[in-house]
Structure formats: structure tokens, C-alpha cells
Motif scaffolding. Structure first.
Motif, PDB file in Angstrom:
ATOM      1  N   SER A  69      46.550  39.612  38.269  1.00  0.00           N
ATOM      2  CA  SER A  69      47.538  39.763  39.335  1.00  0.00           C
ATOM      3  C   SER A  69      48.852  39.129  38.905  1.00  0.00           C
ATOM      4  CB  SER A  69      47.052  39.133  40.650  1.00  0.00           C
ATOM      5  OG  SER A  69      46.940  37.729  40.544  1.00  0.00           O
ATOM      6  N   SER A 109      52.457  37.938  40.764  1.00  0.00           N
ATOM      7  CA  SER A 109      53.077  37.704  42.063  1.00  0.00           C
ATOM      8  C   SER A 109      54.459  37.109  41.875  1.00  0.00           C
ATOM      9  CB  SER A 109      52.213  36.763  42.904  1.00  0.00           C
ATOM     10  OG  SER A 109      52.142  35.487  42.286  1.00  0.00           O
ATOM     11  N   LEU A 139      52.879  41.726  43.248  1.00  0.00           N
ATOM     12  CA  LEU A 139      53.555  42.848  42.611  1.00  0.00           C
ATOM     13  C   LEU A 139      52.585  43.812  41.957  1.00  0.00           C
ATOM     14  CD1 LEU A 139      56.476  40.865  40.947  1.00  0.00           C
ATOM     15  CD2 LEU A 139      56.528  42.169  43.086  1.00  0.00           C
ATOM     16  N   SER A 140      51.484  43.273  41.451  1.00  0.00           N
ATOM     17  CA  SER A 140      50.545  44.105  40.717  1.00  0.00           C
ATOM     18  C   SER A 140      49.165  43.462  40.731  1.00  0.00           C
ATOM     19  CB  SER A 140      51.042  44.256  39.277  1.00  0.00           C
ATOM     20  OG  SER A 140      50.266  45.162  38.571  1.00  0.00           O
ATOM     21  N   LEU A 141      48.149  44.295  40.887  1.00  0.00           N
ATOM     22  CA  LEU A 141      46.762  43.861  40.752  1.00  0.00           C
ATOM     23  C   LEU A 141      46.074  44.919  39.899  1.00  0.00           C
ATOM     24  CD1 LEU A 141      44.419  41.984  41.316  1.00  0.00           C
ATOM     25  CD2 LEU A 141      44.072  43.165  43.485  1.00  0.00           C
ATOM     26  N   VAL A 142      45.723  44.523  38.661  1.00  0.00           N
ATOM     27  CA  VAL A 142      45.261  45.475  37.659  1.00  0.00           C
ATOM     28  C   VAL A 142      43.822  45.166  37.261  1.00  0.00           C
ATOM     29  CG1 VAL A 142      45.711  46.383  35.343  1.00  0.00           C
ATOM     30  CG2 VAL A 142      47.615  45.603  36.767  1.00  0.00           C
ATOM     31  N   GLU A 167      37.756  44.699  43.492  1.00  0.00           N
ATOM     32  CA  GLU A 167      39.133  44.408  43.881  1.00  0.00           C
ATOM     33  C   GLU A 167      39.215  43.768  45.263  1.00  0.00           C
ATOM     34  OE1 GLU A 167      43.197  46.878  44.802  1.00  0.00           O
ATOM     35  OE2 GLU A 167      41.985  47.545  43.104  1.00  0.00           O
TER      36      GLU A 167
END
Length: 96
Positions: free
Chosen positions: A5, A7, A82-85, A61
């Protein structure tokens, strides 16, 4: 399964004094709890903007999102994810 993640602190909306020592102490305590549980594996402060990069180990997730939701800064609306990959193993290190 592992997840990454990214942030950022919402410094465009919240002034520096909103990130009080009390709030930061609660955030630090929660991060320590998540680390002790094995869910949070590694954490880095971002060098480009205020925020964090976190490596998670979770079944799915939803478990990671629940952990992010438990962070006091996120609960206060002061943190943006901003992103969770989801991550997969690099195949180049496996047998040929």
C-alpha cells in the motif's frame, strides 16, 4: 498473500498542527499492534511526500483494507490510500 500500500497524508486539507502528538502516538501504537500480529510486515516513510509504503501479509485484500481502516489517521480522514497492490512471487528465482 502479500500486498503493497502507498498512502499520503492529506496535508492539502489538514494543517501540520492537526497531526497532534496524541494522534501520532495512537497511530504509532496501532502500527506496532499490526506489526506484532504479523499482518504488517514492513513499513517505510515516503521520502517524496508525507505518507507511508507498507508491505502487508494477509489472506485477502479485505483484511488489508480492514487494517488500513483501523489506523487512527485514516479514521480521522487525514490519510489517503493511493494504491493497494496484490503482489505475486517473481518467477525468475524459481526453477528453470
Amino acid at each position: 498473500m502479500q500486498f503493497l500500500s502507498l498512502s499520503r497524508r492529506r496535508t492539502d486539507t489538514f494543517p501540520p498542527e492537526a497531526f497532534t502528538p496524541e494522534l501520532m502516538a495512537r497511530e504509532t501504537q496501532r502500527v506496532k499492534e499490526l506489526y506484532a500480529s504479523g499482518l504488517l510486515r514492513q513499513i517505510w516513510r515516503r521520502a517524496d511526500i508525507p505518507g507511508a509504503a507498507i508491505l502487508w501479509e494477509a489472506a485477502d485484500e479485505a483484511q488489508v483494507r480492514a487494517a488500513l481502516d483501523s489506523l487512527p489517521i485514516f479514521q480521522a480522514g487525514m490519510l489517503e490510500i493511493l494504491s493497494l497492490v496484490p503482489l505475486a512471487p517473481y518467477p525468475g528465482f524459481g526453477p528453470a
